[in-house]
Design a protein around this motif. Structure first.
Motif, PDB file in Angstrom:
ATOM      1  N   THR A  85       1.180  -1.024  -0.092  1.00 27.18           N
ATOM      2  CA  THR A  85      -0.168  -0.049  -0.508  1.00 27.18           C
ATOM      3  C   THR A  85       0.831   1.342   0.079  1.00 27.18           C
ATOM      4  O   THR A  85       1.257   1.354   0.624  1.00 27.18           O
ATOM      5  CB  THR A  85      -0.924   0.123   1.148  1.00 27.18           C
ATOM      6  OG1 THR A  85      -1.648  -0.993   1.785  1.00 27.18           O
ATOM      7  CG2 THR A  85      -1.606   1.158   1.327  1.00 27.18           C
TER       8      THR A  85
ATOM      9  N   SER B  15       1.240   5.771  -0.122  1.00 30.87           N
ATOM     10  CA  SER B  15       0.426   6.579   0.319  1.00 30.87           C
ATOM     11  C   SER B  15       1.238   7.867  -0.612  1.00 30.87           C
ATOM     12  O   SER B  15       2.923   7.789   0.017  1.00 30.87           O
ATOM     13  CB  SER B  15       0.313   6.732   1.789  1.00 30.87           C
ATOM     14  OG  SER B  15      -0.656   5.911   2.069  1.00 30.87           O
TER      15      SER B  15
ATOM     16  N   GLU C  23      -4.674   6.500  -1.443  1.00 34.58           N
ATOM     17  CA  GLU C  23      -3.997   4.971  -1.236  1.00 34.58           C
ATOM     18  C   GLU C  23      -3.481   4.657  -2.566  1.00 34.58           C
ATOM     19  O   GLU C  23      -4.240   4.514  -3.337  1.00 34.58           O
ATOM     20  CB  GLU C  23      -4.234   4.079  -0.334  1.00 34.58           C
ATOM     21  CG  GLU C  23      -4.237   4.337   1.218  1.00 34.58           C
ATOM     22  CD  GLU C  23      -4.767   3.793   2.170  1.00 34.58           C
ATOM     23  OE1 GLU C  23      -5.445   2.205   1.391  1.00 34.58           O
ATOM     24  OE2 GLU C  23      -4.478   3.506   3.181  1.00 34.58           O
TER      25      GLU C  23
ATOM     26  N   ARG D  46      -1.951   1.098  -5.170  1.00 30.99           N
ATOM     27  CA  ARG D  46      -1.733  -0.881  -4.783  1.00 30.99           C
ATOM     28  C   ARG D  46      -0.192  -0.592  -5.841  1.00 30.99           C
ATOM     29  O   ARG D  46      -0.087  -0.264  -6.902  1.00 30.99           O
ATOM     30  CB  ARG D  46      -3.147  -1.812  -4.699  1.00 30.99           C
ATOM     31  CG  ARG D  46      -4.501  -0.603  -4.104  1.00 30.99           C
ATOM     32  CD  ARG D  46      -4.223  -1.772  -3.336  1.00 30.99           C
ATOM     33  NE  ARG D  46      -4.920  -0.859  -1.606  1.00 30.99           N
ATOM     34  CZ  ARG D  46      -5.045  -0.980  -0.638  1.00 30.99           C
ATOM     35  NH1 ARG D  46      -4.049  -1.331  -0.509  1.00 30.99           N
ATOM     36  NH2 ARG D  46      -6.666  -0.768   0.142  1.00 30.99           N
TER      37      ARG D  46
END
Length: 399
Positions: free
Chosen positions: A327, A329, A337, A339
């Protein structure tokens, strides 16, 4: 001791003289009010509930934190990365135009930098003129070769004919010699019997000598004709010399053609075009500057091919596996978020790749946790992520 006793007595007397106030009687209150608990007792369940909720929330978030600490590896100094392609000049020349700027999107084949093509064009023109001159020399040598070949063929035919004639003449002279020899033999026999006169014998001897000389001359003529044939055949070696001259000129032409091909490449290199669609990150030259081979012109990258580069602690390295979900950020997009997954892990710590590694020869050692580079893919979700953006990376290592 008496003085102390007197002081105590005086204090007791003063207490007795002080008048005490009568206690106030509280007003009568209803029975319900008298039975109600105090307000602080009424607030106690609320406080207990709040405390229990706080403890529950702390337990939940603390549990999540502990689970995350066990099942995830977090890295807060990761960055967005991409293949930054540096475009350098392959030739020397003056920058005529640089029609792109930093931050601009470009398409494949779009002109990035234009250099002055005139020097290459002049060299190409001179090389082509030299190639044309070599072609003219080769044609001249080939014409000369054809002429010499024709002459030699004619001379060879004449020499062979001369040999044939000499051989025929020699055969005739041999036949004449045999005839004269036979006649001389008969005359000599008759002269020995005194049938023929000495003068007849002398005449026959003279004819025999002449026939012999003619036969020798005919044989010498054959040798002369054969020698002439050898001379003519040796002249055929001039054709081989001409062939070598033609081969030399052909080699020179090949070199000039290679030089021309190189200059044609230089001419094409004076127009620097984009190899793929991307975004210009920086330009390093301006119009009018003179550049040399290897001079950096600009940097650009593919915006749709980015990833995350991070350095994981060596104490967490054993947990990282290729394919582990992550994940991400991005600081540029708070609240979002992204992936991704681990694509590959490095084979050496970053300290081993340093420009100036520290071998610690003094023996003063301080153990420092090393970092190992990893690469994580990222699904941009249509957002523009620029190389160098800071991200916080959380890798799921629980599986």
């Amino acid at each position: 001791m008496n003085k102390i006793t007197e002081l105590r007595r005086d204090a007791d007397e003063r207490k007795l003289d002080r008048t005490e106030p009568m206690p106030e009687v509280a007003p009568a209150v209803p029975l319900e009010a008298a039975e109600a608990p105090p307000a602080r007792w009424r607030r106690r369940p609320l406080r207990i509930g709040i405390l229990l909720m706080a403890i529950a929330a702390l337990a939940v978030f603390g549990g999540r934190w502990l689970v995350a600490r066990w099942s995830h590896v977090s890295i807060d100094d990761a960055r967005i990365a991409a293949s930054l392609v540096t475009v350098s000049s392959e030739v020397s020349g003056e920058v005529l135009a640089i029609p792109v700027t930093a931050g601009e999107r470009i398409e494949a084949g779009e002109l990035l930098v234009s250099l002055d093509p005139e020097p290459a064009e002049l060299v190409i023109a001179g090389t082509e003129a030299r190639i044309a001159a070599l072609d003219a020399q080769v044609e001249q040598l080939r014409a000369q070769k054809d002429m010499i070949r024709s002459q030699i063929e004619s001379r060879l035919a004449a020499a062979r004919a001369q040999i044939t004639a000499a051989e025929a003449n020699h055969a005739a002279s041999e036949a004449e010699l045999r005839n004269v020899q036979s006649h001389f033999d008969r005359i000599a026999t008759l002269a020995s019997r005194r049938i023929a006169t000495p003068q007849a014998k002398e005449d026959a001897q003279a004819r025999l000598d002449t026939a012999r000389q003619q036969e020798l001359a005919a044989a010498a003529a054959i040798e002369t004709a054969r020698a002439n044939l050898d001379v003519v055949q040796s002249d055929a070696g001039q054709l081989a010399i001409i062939d070598r001259q033609i081969a030399k000129l052909a080699a020179e032409k090949t070199g000039l053609e290679a030089e021309r091909a190189q200059k044609l490449i230089d001419l094409r290199s004076s127009k620097v075009s984009a190899a793929f669609a991307g975004v210009v990150d920086a330009t390093f030259v301006d119009q009018g500057e003179y550049v040399t081979p290897g001079t950096r012109l600009l940097i650009y990258h593919r915006p749709d091919e980015v990833w995350v580069d991070a350095n994981v602690k060596e104490t967490d390295f054993r947990k990282i596996r290729v394919g582990a979900p992550a994940t991400i950020s991005v600081d540029a997009y708070p609240g979002r978020e992204f992936r991704g997954e681990v694509e590959r892990v490095g084979g050496a710590a970053t300290s081993q790749l340093a420009l100036l590694p520290s071998p610690n020869p003094s023996g003063n050692f301080t153990k420092v946790t090393q970092r190992v580079p990893i690469r994580v893919s990222i699904d941009t979700g249509g957002e523009v992520l620029s190389p160098g953006m800071m991200v916080v990376l959380s890798i799921d290592v629980g599986n």
